[in-house]
Write a protein that holds these residues in place. Structure first.
Motif, PDB file in Angstrom:
ATOM      1  N   MET A  14     -11.929  15.879  19.725  1.00  0.00           N
ATOM      2  CA  MET A  14     -10.563  15.916  19.194  1.00  0.00           C
ATOM      3  C   MET A  14      -9.886  17.245  19.516  1.00  0.00           C
ATOM      4  SD  MET A  14     -10.139  12.955  18.171  1.00  0.00           S
ATOM      5  CE  MET A  14      -8.532  13.034  17.404  1.00  0.00           C
ATOM      6  N   ASP A  33     -14.345  27.908  18.602  1.00  0.00           N
ATOM      7  CA  ASP A  33     -15.481  27.045  18.243  1.00  0.00           C
ATOM      8  C   ASP A  33     -16.656  27.965  17.954  1.00  0.00           C
ATOM      9  OD1 ASP A  33     -16.138  23.803  18.849  1.00  0.00           O
ATOM     10  OD2 ASP A  33     -17.904  25.096  18.797  1.00  0.00           O
ATOM     11  N   GLU A  92     -16.724  16.627  10.718  1.00  0.00           N
ATOM     12  CA  GLU A  92     -16.228  15.959   9.496  1.00  0.00           C
ATOM     13  C   GLU A  92     -17.175  16.204   8.318  1.00  0.00           C
ATOM     14  OE1 GLU A  92     -13.386  14.821   9.037  1.00  0.00           O
ATOM     15  OE2 GLU A  92     -13.307  13.096   7.731  1.00  0.00           O
ATOM     16  N   LYS A  97     -15.331  22.549   6.611  1.00  0.00           N
ATOM     17  CA  LYS A  97     -13.873  22.744   6.647  1.00  0.00           C
ATOM     18  C   LYS A  97     -13.447  23.802   5.612  1.00  0.00           C
ATOM     19  CE  LYS A  97     -13.068  18.077   8.487  1.00  0.00           C
ATOM     20  NZ  LYS A  97     -12.717  18.428   9.860  1.00  0.00           N
ATOM     21  N   ASN A 117      -7.356  17.979  10.794  1.00  0.00           N
ATOM     22  CA  ASN A 117      -7.390  16.700  11.514  1.00  0.00           C
ATOM     23  C   ASN A 117      -8.430  15.765  10.886  1.00  0.00           C
ATOM     24  OD1 ASN A 117      -6.732  14.994  13.854  1.00  0.00           O
ATOM     25  ND2 ASN A 117      -8.773  15.501  14.614  1.00  0.00           N
ATOM     26  N   SER A 119     -10.551  12.919   9.243  1.00  0.00           N
ATOM     27  CA  SER A 119     -10.398  11.460   9.292  1.00  0.00           C
ATOM     28  C   SER A 119     -10.355  10.848   7.907  1.00  0.00           C
ATOM     29  CB  SER A 119     -11.596  10.845  10.015  1.00  0.00           C
ATOM     30  OG  SER A 119     -11.675  11.281  11.333  1.00  0.00           O
ATOM     31  N   ILE A 235     -16.027   7.066  18.916  1.00  0.00           N
ATOM     32  CA  ILE A 235     -15.596   7.959  17.818  1.00  0.00           C
ATOM     33  C   ILE A 235     -16.705   8.963  17.502  1.00  0.00           C
ATOM     34  CG2 ILE A 235     -15.099   8.007  15.323  1.00  0.00           C
ATOM     35  CD1 ILE A 235     -13.742   5.212  15.746  1.00  0.00           C
TER      36      ILE A 235
HETATM   37  N1  LIG Z   1     -13.898  11.284  16.878  1.00  0.00           N
HETATM   38  C1  LIG Z   1     -12.763  10.700  16.547  1.00  0.00           C
HETATM   39  O1  LIG Z   1     -12.478   9.617  17.043  1.00  0.00           O
HETATM   40  C2  LIG Z   1     -11.844  11.348  15.579  1.00  0.00           C
HETATM   41  C3  LIG Z   1     -12.239  12.429  14.825  1.00  0.00           C
HETATM   42  N2  LIG Z   1     -11.354  13.013  13.963  1.00  0.00           N
HETATM   43  C4  LIG Z   1     -11.748  14.153  13.154  1.00  0.00           C
HETATM   44  O2  LIG Z   1     -11.650  15.308  13.965  1.00  0.00           O
HETATM   45  C5  LIG Z   1     -12.644  16.272  13.567  1.00  0.00           C
HETATM   46  C6  LIG Z   1     -13.508  16.611  14.771  1.00  0.00           C
HETATM   47  O3  LIG Z   1     -14.123  15.433  15.243  1.00  0.00           O
HETATM   48  P1  LIG Z   1     -14.701  15.348  16.742  1.00  0.00           P
HETATM   49  O4  LIG Z   1     -13.897  16.199  17.643  1.00  0.00           O
HETATM   50  O5  LIG Z   1     -14.883  13.924  17.023  1.00  0.00           O
HETATM   51  O6  LIG Z   1     -16.136  16.011  16.505  1.00  0.00           O
HETATM   52  P2  LIG Z   1     -17.069  16.735  17.568  1.00  0.00           P
HETATM   53  O7  LIG Z   1     -18.442  16.654  17.014  1.00  0.00           O
HETATM   54  O8  LIG Z   1     -16.805  16.209  18.938  1.00  0.00           O
HETATM   55  O9  LIG Z   1     -16.536  18.233  17.545  1.00  0.00           O
HETATM   56  C7  LIG Z   1     -16.600  19.075  16.445  1.00  0.00           C
HETATM   57  C8  LIG Z   1     -16.604  20.475  16.980  1.00  0.00           C
HETATM   58  O10 LIG Z   1     -16.460  21.386  15.894  1.00  0.00           O
HETATM   59  C9  LIG Z   1     -17.377  22.430  16.107  1.00  0.00           C
HETATM   60  N3  LIG Z   1     -17.642  23.119  14.861  1.00  0.00           N
HETATM   61  C10 LIG Z   1     -18.525  22.817  13.865  1.00  0.00           C
HETATM   62  N4  LIG Z   1     -18.447  23.725  12.885  1.00  0.00           N
HETATM   63  C11 LIG Z   1     -17.502  24.615  13.260  1.00  0.00           C
HETATM   64  C12 LIG Z   1     -16.982  25.816  12.676  1.00  0.00           C
HETATM   65  N5  LIG Z   1     -17.427  26.250  11.508  1.00  0.00           N
HETATM   66  N6  LIG Z   1     -16.031  26.492  13.342  1.00  0.00           N
HETATM   67  C13 LIG Z   1     -15.568  26.067  14.530  1.00  0.00           C
HETATM   68  N7  LIG Z   1     -16.028  24.952  15.141  1.00  0.00           N
HETATM   69  C14 LIG Z   1     -16.976  24.242  14.503  1.00  0.00           C
HETATM   70  C15 LIG Z   1     -18.593  21.746  16.685  1.00  0.00           C
HETATM   71  O11 LIG Z   1     -19.455  22.670  17.282  1.00  0.00           O
HETATM   72  P3  LIG Z   1     -21.016  22.248  17.549  1.00  0.00           P
HETATM   73  O12 LIG Z   1     -20.977  21.126  18.519  1.00  0.00           O
HETATM   74  O13 LIG Z   1     -21.580  23.490  18.109  1.00  0.00           O
HETATM   75  O14 LIG Z   1     -21.560  21.850  16.211  1.00  0.00           O
HETATM   76  C16 LIG Z   1     -17.918  20.820  17.690  1.00  0.00           C
HETATM   77  O15 LIG Z   1     -17.646  21.494  18.920  1.00  0.00           O
HETATM   78  C17 LIG Z   1     -13.416  15.615  12.405  1.00  0.00           C
HETATM   79  O16 LIG Z   1     -12.832  16.025  11.202  1.00  0.00           O
HETATM   80  C18 LIG Z   1     -13.179  14.128  12.654  1.00  0.00           C
HETATM   81  O17 LIG Z   1     -13.286  13.351  11.493  1.00  0.00           O
HETATM   82  C19 LIG Z   1     -10.058  12.578  13.835  1.00  0.00           C
HETATM   83  C20 LIG Z   1      -9.612  11.523  14.592  1.00  0.00           C
HETATM   84  C21 LIG Z   1     -10.491  10.803  15.499  1.00  0.00           C
END
Ligand SMILES: NC(=O)C1=CN([C@@H]2O[C@H](COP(=O)(O)OP(=O)(O)OC[C@H]3O[C@@H](n4cnc5c(N)ncnc54)[C@H](OP(=O)(O)O)[C@@H]3O)[C@@H](O)[C@H]2O)C=CC1
Ligand SMILES: CC(=O)CC(=O)SCCNC(=O)CCNC(=O)[C@H](O)C(C)(C)COP(=O)(O)OP(=O)(O)OC[C@H]1O[C@@H](n2cnc3c(N)ncnc32)[C@H](O)[C@@H]1OP(=O)(O)O
Length: 291
Positions: A14, A33, A92, A97, A117, A119, A235
């Motif tokens: 996302m 990140d 998530e 968060k 963002n 969900s 997702i």
């Molecule tokens: N997937 C989907 O279809 C959708 C998701 N969302 C929401 O968007 C958000 C992200 O989902 P998505 O992108 O799919 O998840 P991903 O797992 O693809 O990405 C999450 C990212 O956040 C990083 N992360 C974790 N903890 C931290 C932190 N403390 N500070 C900074 N970065 C951090 C992770 O790092 P690492 O990999 O190193 O843990 C990873 O790169 C969630 O809230 C989800 O519910 C919303 C709409 C659609």
């Protein structure tokens, strides 16, 4: 309020899509990140996705170059404090968060708008842990962000009108369409979509169909662009399970009980496309059903 600089927390699927559309729309983007690899992978993916848009004649090569030049990355979360708008798009999990907003708070300029963002998680609860619940909103993009038209806007109980109007204008500048949802578990899209995906997993669990027959049925029988299990893999099964848990806990109704098979896949680390295996195995040339 005028928004020009945007901070994005989380460079997963996302986060990179959100950075892509903001940069293309002329905003300056700073993405962070916890993993340098995730940031580098996000930049490479944005480049590839923009290139695809160039090759299909959707954008010019100049627009792509300008968008790439507007995106920078940092490993220091607090660098985002001076941006006009922060979009949290990390994993998530409520504790993750909350910690991000808490760490960011002392470094924020007074006018910065905070958004998540998420969900499914309560915007009011996330906002209440910050010093600016009136400047806090749910800003829910759909996956894949560059393609999907909708953005859900969720006001917490304290969100003020100016913040809401500012976010409506941002959605308009992105060329997307806003839908307003009240702050109840999983809002609108996932309140409806996720129980369907969970039911598809029950259908598999109870042996009513296999992965292929369930997906084919919904694609050919209901004209869905992806079958529900393929969509769950797309997702992320961890995200699907997290959303079902928020629905189950928040609405206290057994109809939202996450399917045990979904839990098992997540426990195995089979999270879908992002880990190479979920209801399909993506490690070969073509996806192969795992059941
Ligand atoms: N997937 C989907 O279809 C959708 C998701 N969302 C929401 O968007 C958000 C992200 O989902 P998505 O992108 O799919 O998840 P991903 O797992 O693809 O990405 C999450 C990212 O956040 C990083 N992360 C974790 N903890 C931290 C932190 N403390 N500070 C900074 N970065 C951090 C992770 O790092 P690492 O990999 O190193 O843990 C990873 O790169 C969630 O809230 C989800 O519910 C919303 C709409 C659609
Ligand atoms: C969980 C949550 O909190 C909320 C959610 O997001 S729920 C999930 C919502 N998303 C969905 O339901 C997606 C359902 N699936 C689909 O709509 C389609 O399968 C899809 C759009 C993803 C792919 O469509 P497709 O026709 O199979 O593939 P494809 O031809 O490669 O792509 C269609 C178009 O999207 C573009 N595209 C796909 N992914 C892209 C990306 N990441 N970046 C830029 N463009 C992309 C392609 O370039 C193509 O563009 P043209 O029409 O100009 O040719």
């Amino acid at each position: 309020m005028q928004i020009q600089t945007v901070g994005i927390v989380g460079a997963g699927q996302m986060g990179n899509g959100i950075a892509h559309v903001f940069a293309l729309a002329g905003f300056d983007v700073l993405m962070t990140d916890i993993s340098r690899e995730s940031l580098d992978a996000a930049i490479a993916l944005i480049d590839r996705n923009l290139e695809r848009q160039v090759s299909r004649g959707k954008i010019t090569a100049e627009a792509k170059a300008a968008a790439m030049a507007r995106i920078s990355t940092t490993m220091t979360l607090t660098d985002l404090g001076q941006t006009d708008l922060v979009i949290e798009a990390a994993t998530e999990r409520e504790t993750v968060k909350q910690a991000i907003f808490e760490d960011l708070q002392p470094h924020l300029k007074p006018s910065t708008i905070l958004t998540s963002n998420t969900s499914s998680i309560s915007i009011t609860r996330l906002a209440s842990r910050t010093d600016r619940p009136e400047k806090f909103m749910g800003f829910h993009f759909m996956n894949p962000v560059p393609v999907m038209q909708l953005v859900e806007l969720i006001r917490g109980i304290a969100t003020d009108d100016e913040t809401y109007r500012t976010m409506l204008a941002v959605v308009e500048k992105l060329g997307k369409t806003a839908a307003s949802a009240e702050d109840f578990p999983a809002f609108i899209v996932n309140r409806i979509l996720m129980p369907m995906i969970n039911e598809a997993v029950y259908t598999l669990y109870e042996g009513v169909g296999n992965v292929r027959s369930i997906d084919e049925s919904m694609k050919l029988g209901a004209n869905h662009p992806m079958g529900p299990l393929e969509l769950a893999d797309f997702i992320g099964l961890d995200t699907c399970l997290a959303i079902m848990n928020v629905l189950h806990d928040g609405l206290a109704d057994t109809k939202y009980r996450p399917c045990p098979l979904l839990t098992k896949y997540v426990e195995a680390g089979w999270l879908g496309r992002k880990t190479g295996r979920g209801f399909y195995d993506y490690r070969g040339e073509v996806p192969v059903p795992t059941r």
